[in-house]
Enzyme design. Structure first.
Site, PDB file in Angstrom:
ATOM      1  N   TYR A 170       0.824  -1.215   0.000  1.00  0.00           N
ATOM      2  CA  TYR A 170       0.000   0.000   0.000  1.00  0.00           C
ATOM      3  C   TYR A 170       0.861   1.270   0.000  1.00  0.00           C
ATOM      4  O   TYR A 170       0.352   2.359   0.187  1.00  0.00           O
ATOM      5  CB  TYR A 170      -0.933   0.003   1.206  1.00  0.00           C
ATOM      6  CG  TYR A 170      -2.005  -1.078   1.162  1.00  0.00           C
ATOM      7  CD1 TYR A 170      -3.027  -1.019   0.219  1.00  0.00           C
ATOM      8  CD2 TYR A 170      -1.988  -2.146   2.049  1.00  0.00           C
ATOM      9  CE1 TYR A 170      -4.009  -2.003   0.166  1.00  0.00           C
ATOM     10  CE2 TYR A 170      -2.972  -3.133   2.001  1.00  0.00           C
ATOM     11  CZ  TYR A 170      -3.982  -3.055   1.058  1.00  0.00           C
ATOM     12  OH  TYR A 170      -4.945  -4.019   0.998  1.00  0.00           O
TER      13      TYR A 170
ATOM     14  N   ASP B 196      -2.102 -11.242   8.570  1.00  0.00           N
ATOM     15  CA  ASP B 196      -1.340 -12.410   8.123  1.00  0.00           C
ATOM     16  C   ASP B 196       0.120 -12.368   8.579  1.00  0.00           C
ATOM     17  O   ASP B 196       0.711 -13.395   8.861  1.00  0.00           O
ATOM     18  CB  ASP B 196      -1.370 -12.497   6.588  1.00  0.00           C
ATOM     19  CG  ASP B 196      -2.780 -12.752   6.098  1.00  0.00           C
ATOM     20  OD1 ASP B 196      -3.292 -13.849   6.337  1.00  0.00           O
ATOM     21  OD2 ASP B 196      -3.375 -11.836   5.501  1.00  0.00           O
TER      22      ASP B 196
ATOM     23  N   HIS C 269       4.618  -6.443  -4.421  1.00  0.00           N
ATOM     24  CA  HIS C 269       3.222  -6.674  -4.765  1.00  0.00           C
ATOM     25  C   HIS C 269       2.361  -5.451  -4.507  1.00  0.00           C
ATOM     26  O   HIS C 269       2.700  -4.577  -3.702  1.00  0.00           O
ATOM     27  CB  HIS C 269       2.649  -7.885  -4.030  1.00  0.00           C
ATOM     28  CG  HIS C 269       2.624  -7.736  -2.541  1.00  0.00           C
ATOM     29  ND1 HIS C 269       1.586  -7.172  -1.857  1.00  0.00           N
ATOM     30  CD2 HIS C 269       3.531  -8.086  -1.607  1.00  0.00           C
ATOM     31  CE1 HIS C 269       1.853  -7.182  -0.578  1.00  0.00           C
ATOM     32  NE2 HIS C 269       3.018  -7.725  -0.386  1.00  0.00           N
TER      33      HIS C 269
ATOM     34  N   TYR D 126     -11.618  -0.970  -0.540  1.00  0.00           N
ATOM     35  CA  TYR D 126     -11.681  -0.568   0.874  1.00  0.00           C
ATOM     36  C   TYR D 126     -10.370   0.072   1.308  1.00  0.00           C
ATOM     37  O   TYR D 126     -10.289   0.690   2.367  1.00  0.00           O
ATOM     38  CB  TYR D 126     -12.031  -1.773   1.767  1.00  0.00           C
ATOM     39  CG  TYR D 126     -10.851  -2.550   2.314  1.00  0.00           C
ATOM     40  CD1 TYR D 126     -10.167  -3.478   1.532  1.00  0.00           C
ATOM     41  CD2 TYR D 126     -10.406  -2.359   3.616  1.00  0.00           C
ATOM     42  CE1 TYR D 126      -9.095  -4.189   2.035  1.00  0.00           C
ATOM     43  CE2 TYR D 126      -9.332  -3.066   4.128  1.00  0.00           C
ATOM     44  CZ  TYR D 126      -8.682  -3.977   3.328  1.00  0.00           C
ATOM     45  OH  TYR D 126      -7.599  -4.667   3.825  1.00  0.00           O
ATOM     46  N   ARG D 127      -9.337  -0.028   0.475  1.00  0.00           N
ATOM     47  CA  ARG D 127      -8.000   0.435   0.869  1.00  0.00           C
ATOM     48  C   ARG D 127      -7.157   0.358  -0.395  1.00  0.00           C
ATOM     49  O   ARG D 127      -7.376  -0.513  -1.235  1.00  0.00           O
ATOM     50  CB  ARG D 127      -7.472  -0.560   1.901  1.00  0.00           C
ATOM     51  CG  ARG D 127      -6.202  -0.238   2.604  1.00  0.00           C
ATOM     52  CD  ARG D 127      -5.934  -1.372   3.585  1.00  0.00           C
ATOM     53  NE  ARG D 127      -4.725  -1.158   4.346  1.00  0.00           N
ATOM     54  CZ  ARG D 127      -4.172  -2.087   5.127  1.00  0.00           C
ATOM     55  NH1 ARG D 127      -4.728  -3.280   5.239  1.00  0.00           N
ATOM     56  NH2 ARG D 127      -3.085  -1.838   5.804  1.00  0.00           N
TER      57      ARG D 127
END
Ligand code: ADP
Length: 604
Positions: free
Chosen positions: A145, A205, A448, A529-530
């Site tokens: 992110y 996670d 990623h 959502y993000r």
């Protein structure tokens, strides 16, 4: 394994380190990851120190000297050394370690390390005085992110975690805690174990993130307390003008100057519930946050496989009533079988020699040899309570899924010790681990991006989003790894786009894939959502009902709280007045256009 890397820092050595119980696992993970690395650790900087927008070197040096006066020489560091990506446990606070665009673009000019809330207030006042943007991070592991990168190049990153990492309180009776920004899931878990308290934390996670930072970005975990923001209770926030605020019951002073005794017990208190505006925003710097903890209980994780790709909508339909009735105690995951290959930690080349996405029949051939067998979808669930109630819940679940022909049920004891289900069982009972790092062995120099839309828990809607993903991942030649976190009314459909950081071609395709995914799903009525900071403008613009009423509301708050526009400009697509309409928004194909060169920083 040959080529041992230097040991990752332990929690005893560093607040963001790994607990001793995971030291060997962390070492293996690091060795494995570095064995696939072909890019150098760093390259000489071409551009040198990146100054804040419209700031001369002279003005910057003067401002930095003043900041050093406030925080001490050692607690303000210029970002002028070579940029090193590192890896999860030794992550940088200088830039985005998973840079999509030029590594030197999303960078800070300096890093400030405040040691107290009063020092955070001093930093905010300094930023207003010198008109320099600041960007707060807690631990800075927001991987996928944007990591610890500021959205505005040359902003000063305020790294709260290094010196503000205390667990301020664990209240065993109230089952709650109060933490500073630098407390990781690892650290909180270890402290609870040390004190032998009958409490669980909820972890995502990976356990190295900040409990506070993850909740601020509305991250999720997997026990019944998996919605991290929903399970927080009370905050202490420094506003962009330097003022200090306590939310919820914390606004009512306790007796004789004590903290309010119900600060971590009751969320909204009186009047508008303000906490929400400090999540996914740039309205304040959160310096303390309270969280509810779960009482420990019995638990049983399991895996269910389904044979056909076409079963997908029926699986979603079967999950909905189970979730709405509360039979599913947490947020289970539904994953495509492609991930069974990926979570082994073996590279793509182990499974398939080509560079195109691994063909379905190749996935099928390998899955048939693996514990999951030849299947299409894999459901990871956990039930909670005492043995009798878990057993009766499992019978209801099996009966609900029996409408889907060929489903198979597995307990951890049915699977080999290195199977992924064993790590799910830990995460779903609040034990932070590192297993999810194995994804990153898929490609050399792997990084990623997450694409994370929300759909109703309905087969028809899930199919629309899934089909868009299948088509666009094929178009841009990426393997599709969908993980669906399914609740009673909505599902987070999360895909992980894995690209090689050393390839401009892959980064350009990854950015184009994100752009098309965002716009195509929005056209169907679904939103993220993000998202990564580079795509925040695009995502924010999809929430545009009634002539962007929501963004205009956010901008009104932003301008009132932060008239000088110093706090995290552009975060979540919210730009202060000073920046608006000057070309800062990254819309259309502007991200892919600057991959390999070009700036995202126009003149103010
Ligand atoms: P983690 O280490 O948990 O992954 P980060 O520290 O990277 O979390 O935080 C995620 C994002 O949330 C940051 O990029 C920042 O924009 C925001 N953020 C983090 N901590 C704070 C804070 N204390 N106050 C305000 N915003 C924050």
């Amino acid at each position: 394994m040959s080529n041992r890397q230097a040991p990752p820092p332990t929690l005893a050595e560093k607040y963001s380190g790994v607990p001793a119980r995971l030291a060997a696992i962390a070492q293996d993970a690091k060795d494995r990851l570095y064995s696939h690395k072909t890019a150098p650790d760093s390259v000489p900087r071409r551009g040198g120190l990146r100054l804040p927008p419209d700031t001369s070197r002279e003005a910057f040096d003067e401002a930095i000297a003043a900041l050093k006066q406030e925080l001490g020489q050692a607690n303000v560091v210029l970002n002028d050394k070579p940029l090193v990506d590192g890896w999860y446990l030794e992550h940088p606070n200088t830039h985005d370690a998973f840079a999509v665009i030029d590594q030197e673009e999303l960078v800070s000019s300096a890093i400030a390390y405040p040691g107290s809330t009063a020092e955070v207030q001093a930093v905010v006042k300094w930023a207003n005085k010198f008109a320099i943007p600041i960007y707060p991070i807690s631990i800075g592991r927001n991987v996928g992110y944007g990591g610890s990168a500021p959205r505005v190049p040359g902003a000063v990153v305020v790294d709260l975690g290094r010196r503000m990492n205390k667990i301020l309180n664990i209240d065993a009776e109230n089952a709650s805690c109060m933490v500073e920004p630098g407390v990781s899931y690892f650290a909180l878990y270890e402290e609870i174990q040390k004190k032998k308290l009958p409490l669980w934390i909820d972890t995502p996670d990976l356990g190295g993130g900040s409990v506070l930072g993850n909740a601020i970005d509305r991250g999720v975990g997997y026990t019944p307390f998996g919605d991290h923001f929903a399970n927080h209770c009370g905050m202490e926030v420094v506003l962009p003008n330097g003022e200090l605020l306590r939310t919820g019951m914390g606004a009512l002073p306790g007796k004789n100057g004590a903290d309010n005794p119900t600060w971590q017990s009751f969320q909204p208190a009186y009047g508008p519930y303000s906490d929400g505006i400090f999540s996914q925003s740039n309205f304040g710097i959160v310096c303390q946050m309270g969280f509810w903890l779960m009482r420990e209980t019995g638990h049983q994780s399991y895996m269910i496989t389904f044979p056909r790709d076409e079963d997908f909508p029926n699986i979603v339909e079967a999950i909905r009533p189970l979730a709405q009735k509360g039979i599913l105690g947490n947020i289970p995951q539904l994953r495509h079988v492609a991930q069974e290959l990926n979570v082994t930690g073996k590279p793509k080349s182990h499974w398939y020699a080509g560079t195109s996405p691994v063909p379905r029949e190749v996935i099928q051939k390998h899955a048939a040899q693996m514990p999951c067998g030849d299947c299409s979808w894999v459901f990871y669930g956990t039930q909670y309570g005492d043995e009798t109630s878990i057993n009766s819940q499992l019978e209801i679940i099996k009966s609900a899924f029996s409408s889907i022909k060929g489903f198979k049920f597995f307990l951890p004891s049915d699977l080999p010790p290195d199977h992924y289900l064993h790590s799910r069982a830990l995460v779903c009972s609040g034990v932070p681990v590192l297993r999810e790092l194995d994804w990153l062995n898929w490609k050399p120099n792997a990084a990623h991006l997450f694409f994370s839309p929300i759909t109703p828990t309905r087969g028809e809607d899930a199919t629309v989003v899934h089909d868009i993903n299948v088509r666009l991942h094929q178009k841009y030649a990426f393997d599709l790894f969908p993980t669906l976190c399914v609740a009673g009314r909505e599902m987070h459909y999360i895909t992980n786009i894995i690209y090689d950081r050393s390839s401009d071609d892959e980064k350009r395709r990854a950015a184009a894939l994100m752009r098309e995914l965002i716009s195509e799903t929005a056209r169907e009525g679904y939103g993220e959502y993000r998202t990564h900071i580079l795509f925040a403008d695009q995502v924010a613009r999809t929430y545009n009902w009634n002539n962007n009423a929501l963004m205009r509301f956010n901008e009104t708050i932003k301008d009132a709280l932060d008239p000088n526009g110093i706090l995290a400009p552009g975060r979540n697509g919210i730009w202060p007045k000073k920046y608006r309409g000057k070309g800062w928004e990254l819309l259309g194909d502007s991200v892919e256009k600057v991959v390999g060169g070009g700036t995202i920083s126009p003149k103010l």
